[in-house]
Design a protein around this motif. Structure first.
Motif: not given
Length: 522
Positions: A286-307
């Motif tokens: 986490k300390s190596k990136v500056a992500l504040r927001l991510c987005s997903s589409a194309g297919e539904a996002l499985p809960r396990d992957i998102a969590e």
């Protein structure tokens, strides 16, 4: 009628000119970063205006189509916007297809010219050799060899032509095409207007994602994909953000490098990509990136992957569903209101309905229905395909081809594509629900589920499973895992362990190919 507080664009509207005017005060700010350098907003404006002049110098006229076959780069953005600016219609196509596919698209679109990356010129030439087309010129971005007669260096056209004024296009005028991804068969030429780009940027890019001028965005989904076009062009350039572009395929190492090197604040991906990155041993801290927001589409996002992603990076993934026909996302979770396992609620400015097979609207909860959308970014038609156009675009409503449920709180949950749904013991079973359960197993990387008839001729679920490297499972272990989590009739009776799943170039699982293989093996 769709309700939105966003004012519509004027009747006379050119989206490329709209972006130029919006960024007039940001001439020195970095707009694009690609594999070979950067382009400021001022330089982008100059190149768009000059390349539009170059297209006119080649004899291209308003409303004529040009094939756009380029890897993601600043030249892709310039080519697309310059075409819109000149009133020429770019037909953006997938860079990972075969020469036969390109031959079909050249013929179907009647393209008068082609804009192509030097690395892709051999594939284009093979396609041109297959068919009699009306292509008069080929413009090459970053050529890798000597150009022949009828071929022009894009950089030369930019340098040698003066800036021109924008075409006085209409908001409802056909502006560009995208071909459907072919997840259910042959692609269709989907025709979009100048205004559709404006609507998706306003309603989703700003209305939901709330992109800022200070953001640096990076999309694993490519520009030829409707999702990627919004992510890496329409949305960020509408607010003056900085875009990172990458020509190569979005493997985990390549994606990590851009995230870290350019300190992207917003990342867009697809579920398959998120799963692959989480499974990669080089996943950055986490300390190596500056992500504040991510987005997903194309297919539904499985809960396990998102969590698991959020637990690692402390960053939400905003999962949504869009389509080539609607241009971008119309049903979505939103920042601060994410319910993993669902696709959220309708994007403000859009309306959605669930309908029964007889067309009646489903008013209750937790019942599977066909998803329909009403919104201002709907495509005009499928080119030369009246039957499919009438089936999909039904008055103000667009038929998505997806099945969904809606819970008592108004959140929508994906149940599968219409062609993928199974009826087991007389009850609908969502392949996606079974697949989402399977990938929760620590040894499973990916899964796809189809229907298979048993010896009695009854439909049961069959799972195709890709295991993580070094992992092993038995059929009985898989069945027991699913039985503990789903209703008994849903567990897979048949299981195949496979090295990979058939997918489109945009990462969607092609279950129809698995069904074809299954039918051929009978």
């Amino acid at each position: 009628m769709t309700r939105t507080t966003t004012p519509p664009p004027p009747a006379e509207f050119n989206f490329a000119q709209h972006l130029i005017l919006a960024n007039a005060a940001r001439a020195g700010k970095t707009a694009l970063i690609d594999d070979v350098g950067t382009l400021s907003y001022g330089e982008l404006t100059e190149q768009v205006r000059r390349f539009a002049g170059g297209l006119q110098a080649l004899g291209l006229k308003r409303e004529e189509r040009v094939l756009l076959l380029m890897q993601d780069s600043s030249d892709w953005v310039v080519a697309f916007l310059a075409s819109l600016y000149a009133g020429v219609v770019p037909v953006a196509v997938n860079t990972l297809l075969t020469a036969e596919d390109y031959a079909f698209m050249l013929t179907n679109s009647r393209a008068q010219a082609a804009l192509v990356s030097g690395a892709l010129l051999p594939q284009l030439q093979s396609a041109l050799d297959m068919v009699k087309t009306e292509v008069r010129q080929v413009v090459v971005s970053r050529p890798t060899g000597v150009l022949t007669q009828g071929q022009f260096n894009m950089a030369d056209l930019v340098a040698q032509n003066k800036p021109v004024l924008p075409a006085q296009t209409l908001a409802d005028e056909p502006a560009f095409w995208l071909y459907s991804s072919g997840s259910t068969g042959k692609p269709k030429g989907t025709v979009h207007s100048q205004a559709n780009l404006y609507w998706t940027a306003e309603l989703y890019g700003q209305g939901v994602l709330n992109l800022q001028t200070t953001d640096t965005v990076f999309s694993a989904a490519k520009l030829f994909f409707a999702y990627g076009l919004g992510n890496a062009l329409t949305f960020p350039l509408s607010v003056g953000a900085t875009v990172v572009l990458m020509a190569e395929r979005p493997t985990p190492p390549a994606t990590f490098k851009r995230m870290v090197d350019h300190q992207a604040t917003v990342f867009y991906g697809a579920p398959t990509g998120y799963g692959g990155m989480l499974a990669n041993p080089d996943l950055p801290a986490k300390s190596k990136v500056a992500l504040r927001l991510c987005s997903s589409a194309g297919e539904a996002l499985p809960r396990d992957i998102a969590e698991r992603w959020t637990a690692h990076f402390g960053c939400e993934i905003i999962d949504g569903i869009g389509s080539t026909e609607m241009l971008h996302v119309f049903l979505s979770n939103r920042p601060g209101d994410v319910r993993y396992g669902t696709t959220g609620k309708a994007v403000p400015g859009y309306e959605v309905q669930l309908r029964n097979e007889d067309g009646s609207v489903i008013a209750g909860h937790d019942e599977i229905g066909d998803l329909y959308i009403q919104g201002p970014s709907s495509a005009l038609m499928y080119w030369n395909n009246r039957e499919k156009t009438r089936d999909t675009f039904q008055g103000v409503w667009t038929k998505s081809g997806d099945k969904y449920t809606r819970d008592a709180d108004g959140y929508y949950t994906y149940a599968g594509r219409n062609d993928d749904m199974l009826k087991v013991s007389g009850i609908y079973v969502s392949p996606f629900e079974v697949e989402s359960t399977l990938v929760q197993h620590p040894a499973i990387l990916e899964a796809a589920v189809i229907g298979k008839q048993d010896t009695d001729g009854l439909t049961k679920t069959k799972a195709f499973i890709v295991l993580k490297p070094g992992q092993s499972l038995t059929h009985e272990e898989v069945k027991a895992f699913v039985k503990e989590r789903l209703a008994p009739y849903k567990y897979p009776r048949f299981i195949d362990f496979v090295p990979e799943l058939p997918k489109t170039a945009t990462g969607k699982i092609q279950r129809f190919r698995l069904r074809d293989l299954e039918n051929a093996s009978r």
